[in-house]
Design a protein around this motif. Structure first.
Motif, PDB file in Angstrom:
ATOM      1  N   SER A 332       0.854  -1.185   0.000  1.00 11.87           N
ATOM      2  CA  SER A 332       0.000   0.000   0.000  1.00 11.87           C
ATOM      3  C   SER A 332       0.895   1.241   0.000  1.00 11.87           C
ATOM      4  CB  SER A 332      -0.899   0.012   1.238  1.00 11.87           C
ATOM      5  OG  SER A 332      -1.680   1.180   1.267  1.00 11.87           O
ATOM      6  N   VAL A 333       0.697   2.110  -0.988  1.00  8.08           N
ATOM      7  CA  VAL A 333       1.464   3.361  -1.093  1.00  8.08           C
ATOM      8  C   VAL A 333       0.464   4.511  -0.979  1.00  8.08           C
ATOM      9  CG1 VAL A 333       2.949   4.765  -2.574  1.00  8.08           C
ATOM     10  CG2 VAL A 333       3.229   2.283  -2.532  1.00  8.08           C
ATOM     11  N   HIS A 334       0.697   5.390   0.023  1.00  8.69           N
ATOM     12  CA  HIS A 334      -0.276   6.455   0.306  1.00  8.69           C
ATOM     13  C   HIS A 334       0.442   7.792   0.427  1.00  8.69           C
ATOM     14  CE1 HIS A 334      -3.829   8.438   1.824  1.00  8.69           C
ATOM     15  NE2 HIS A 334      -3.162   8.846   2.899  1.00  8.69           N
ATOM     16  N   LEU A 345       7.837  12.747  -8.048  1.00  2.09           N
ATOM     17  CA  LEU A 345       6.523  12.150  -7.778  1.00  2.09           C
ATOM     18  C   LEU A 345       5.864  12.922  -6.642  1.00  2.09           C
ATOM     19  CD1 LEU A 345       7.528   8.345  -7.866  1.00  2.09           C
ATOM     20  CD2 LEU A 345       6.264   9.601  -9.637  1.00  2.09           C
ATOM     21  N   GLU A 346       4.560  13.179  -6.799  1.00  2.00           N
ATOM     22  CA  GLU A 346       3.862  13.984  -5.807  1.00  2.00           C
ATOM     23  C   GLU A 346       2.579  13.298  -5.343  1.00  2.00           C
ATOM     24  OE1 GLU A 346       2.325  18.610  -5.252  1.00  2.00           O
ATOM     25  OE2 GLU A 346       2.574  17.769  -7.265  1.00  2.00           O
ATOM     26  N   LYS A 347       2.546  12.961  -4.050  1.00  2.00           N
ATOM     27  CA  LYS A 347       1.362  12.371  -3.421  1.00  2.00           C
ATOM     28  C   LYS A 347       0.775  11.238  -4.256  1.00  2.00           C
ATOM     29  CE  LYS A 347       0.157  16.311  -0.542  1.00  2.00           C
ATOM     30  NZ  LYS A 347      -0.883  17.257  -0.083  1.00  2.00           N
ATOM     31  N   VAL A 348       1.613  10.232  -4.470  1.00  2.00           N
ATOM     32  CA  VAL A 348       1.233   9.056  -5.257  1.00  2.00           C
ATOM     33  C   VAL A 348       0.492   8.060  -4.368  1.00  2.00           C
ATOM     34  CG1 VAL A 348       2.210   6.995  -6.345  1.00  2.00           C
ATOM     35  CG2 VAL A 348       3.041   9.269  -6.977  1.00  2.00           C
ATOM     36  N   LYS A 516       4.162  13.681 -12.711  1.00  2.00           N
ATOM     37  CA  LYS A 516       4.454  13.479 -11.279  1.00  2.00           C
ATOM     38  C   LYS A 516       3.394  12.661 -10.535  1.00  2.00           C
ATOM     39  CE  LYS A 516       7.007  17.868 -11.026  1.00  2.00           C
ATOM     40  NZ  LYS A 516       6.749  18.262 -12.412  1.00  2.00           N
ATOM     41  N   LYS A 517       2.403  12.164 -11.275  1.00  2.00           N
ATOM     42  CA  LYS A 517       1.363  11.332 -10.668  1.00  2.00           C
ATOM     43  C   LYS A 517       1.464   9.907 -11.220  1.00  2.00           C
ATOM     44  CE  LYS A 517      -0.666  14.796  -8.506  1.00  2.00           C
ATOM     45  NZ  LYS A 517      -0.646  14.904  -7.029  1.00  2.00           N
ATOM     46  N   ILE A 518       0.808   8.972 -10.535  1.00  2.00           N
ATOM     47  CA  ILE A 518       0.712   7.591 -11.029  1.00  2.00           C
ATOM     48  C   ILE A 518      -0.758   7.242 -11.160  1.00  2.00           C
ATOM     49  CG2 ILE A 518       0.996   5.160 -10.390  1.00  2.00           C
ATOM     50  CD1 ILE A 518       3.717   5.754  -9.367  1.00  2.00           C
TER      51      ILE A 518
END
Length: 579
Positions: A332-334, A345-348, A516-518
């Motif tokens: 889990s990546v939060h 990367l920003e707040k992925v 910068k998002k996923i």
């Protein structure tokens, strides 16, 4: 320009080549293929600097042949403050500065004759490398590779893939007679891989490229040199035609081999009968008949077909698990963010379930490797790993998981194996046998190191696999074996890969890095995106049909159904015409 004739060479612990011969001629774009550790990089090194090696046979290189080289392992050899334009144009700028300096000196000296001679030589050198057009030529190459945006950037600001392409452009602009590249495609993203394809196809000179990349092999070369089991085979034509020729030959040879087996078996029965008769009948004629049959049998055995290029052993890669986890979140990546000199990367946010097979896709330099490494180390507040998850990691940097000073044996004793015999039996599945087990990791090829990592990952029996560019440096046979292992695996996989075939053949969905998002993307949409941006849809669909027919041929051969196999070969030939 290059002529190798009956060349043999050995290391103390390994024979590499036995009486190999081939030619490289003007205008040829040659792919150099073969299994990992077969000696491709060593042979390239011999072509570049033959004086370093004691070999038997003949290696003739035109004395006027200028060789350019791009190494398998790229390192910035200039100050990091150097710009891309300065790096590419280094040879031109150096001579240009020299000419400017000579002209300046002419204004203050009376010895004009000596300076006129110097400036004449410098102008000739400048002209010989296309100096008058060098700025225009650099711009053309950068535009061809869609890299004009990098022109004024410093080398320190480039990703590894971008720097590799800049090296290729620099060498090509130096106008070598022979350009040698050792796995230039490793770690390139889809966009940069297409750029490399364009650069190769636009190059007017002679090329020798070591590559295992199936996309480049199918699109860039008109000659194949295949090194296998100390032997070399040349093929004038495209790789796709070479593969078809091998499969066609395999069908013919296997049918002949079966007929030979039956003949040898019949002869064995006759010899057994003659021996049985000889025990109670001592007539001389019976003894002569027996000797004649034995000699005939020896001749049959001697002419058995040996097919080192047709029947190549694939490694047996298998990913098992100590225990399975069903329908639960394993990673889990939060609100994960990553920054170096800039925010990558920003707040992925994303989750991986226990049976998900997921590829992380994004351009070079967007933080994919760092993210995967931090999932493995599991000490980031934004990352949570299920307590029941057992995680194994394959790194694109071999030094993270393998110790150079270790032997292969040492590495697997550390991995928990109890005896040397146990290690030998296990590693034979990965094509590591004999004296190589006592070699140090540092002496292995890139492909062998990656195969060792796969062997360690497999031995871990983990239920979550983190794979960073697992196909890098692997030969095609190992890539296909890895695809099958991924398809058969019952656990979770999070994989960074720029190998289109591995992604579409093994993954359930992809995580795309964009601005910068996923975001999560289905495989259907991913295919559509790739078709629109990089690859030809009709070509890839025909490629998938080709693979399906090839598998049917292999199954027909396994069942010794040669008539069906021959019919499928004809069907395959029609598909290849479309490609």
């Amino acid at each position: 320009m290059i002529h190798v004739d009956n060349l043999s060479f050995s290391f103390p612990q390994k024979d590499l080549y036995k009486d190999i011969s081939f030619k490289l001629e003007e205008g040829q774009h040659c792919a150099f293929i073969g299994t990992s550790g077969s000696g491709k990089s060593t042979l390239i090194d011999m072509l570049i600097d033959p004086e370093r090696y004691l070999f038997e046979g003949k290696l003739a290189i035109d004395p006027n042949c200028k060789i350019g080289y791009v190494s398998q392992f790229s390192q910035v050899d200039k100050p990091k403050e150097t710009t891309v334009f300065e790096y590419i144009g280094e040879a031109f700028i150096k001579i240009q500065d020299e000419i400017t300096s000579i002209y300046a000196e002419m204004e203050t000296t009376s010895d004009i004759d000596a300076l006129l001679e110097k400036v004449e030589l410098a102008l000739e050198a400048f002209d010989s490398i296309g100096g008058n057009d060098f700025e225009s030529n650099i711009h053309k190459k950068l535009n061809l590779a869609n890299l004009m945006k990098l022109k004024d950037l410093k080398l320190s600001e480039l990703s590894g893939g971008e720097f590799k392409l800049i090296q290729v452009i620099k060498e090509m602009l130096n106008s070598p007679d022979l350009m040698i590249m050792d796995e230039p495609d490793v770690f390139l993203d889809f966009e940069n891989l297409n750029a490399l394809k364009k650069l190769i196809n636009a190059h007017k000179g002679m090329l020798l490229v070591v590559t295992h990349n199936r996309y480049l092999l199918n699109h860039c070369f008109n000659k194949i040199i295949h090194l296998e089991n100390k032997e070399i085979q040349e093929f004038d034509g495209r790789y796709i035609e070479y593969k078809f020729s091998l499969l066609q030959t395999k069908v013919e040879l296997q049918e002949l081999a079966i007929a030979e087996e039956e003949e040898i078996e019949r002869n064995d029965n006759i010899i057994d009968n003659l021996r049985a008769i000889a025990t109670y009948n001592s007539e001389a004629s019976r003894g002569k008949a027996l000797k004649a049959r034995v000699k005939f049998q020896e001749r049959l055995e001697a002419r058995r077909i040996k097919v080192p290029f047709v029947d190549i052993k694939q490694p047996d890669i298998t990913f098992g698990m100590d225990h399975e986890m069903q329908d639960t979140t394993v990673v889990s990546v939060h609100d994960y963010s990553l920054a170096f000199n800039e925010l990558l990367l920003e707040k992925v946010n994303f989750e991986i379930m226990s049976t998900d097979k997921v590829a992380i896709i994004g351009p070079n330099g967007t933080g994919k490797t760092t993210l995967l490494r931090e999932i493995f180390t599991n000490n980031h507040e934004s990352i949570e790993i299920n307590a029941d998850a057992k995680v194994a990691y394959l790194s694109q940097l071999h030094g993270e998981t393998l110790k150079d000073s270790h032997t292969i044996m040492d590495e697997f004793i550390d991995a928990g194996f109890k005896t040397y015999d146990e290690i030998r039996a296990y590693l034979s599945n990965y094509d590591f046998e004999g004296e190589i087990l006592d070699q140090k990791i540092e002496s292995l090829s890139g492909g062998e190191k990656n195969m060792l990592q796969l062997a360690k990952v497999s031995a871990s029996k983990a239920n979550v696999l983190l794979l960073d560019e697992p196909t890098s440096h692997l030969d095609i046979y190992a890539q296909i074996a890895l695809e099958k292992a991924i398809q058969d695996y019952k656990g979770a996989i999070l994989m960074i890969s720029h190998d289109f075939y591995s992604v579409v053949n093994g993954m359930h969905y992809v995580l795309i890095i964009d601005d910068k998002k996923i975001r999560k993307m289905s495989m259907r949409k991913f295919r559509q995106m790739i078709y629109a941006s990089h690859f030809n849809k009709d070509y890839l669909e025909a490629e998938q049909k080709k693979k399906s027919v090839e598998m049917k041929i292999e199954l027909a051969l396994k069942d010794k159904n040669f008539e069906v196999a021959k019919g499928l070969v004809n069907e395959l030939e029609e598909i290849i015409k479309l490609l």
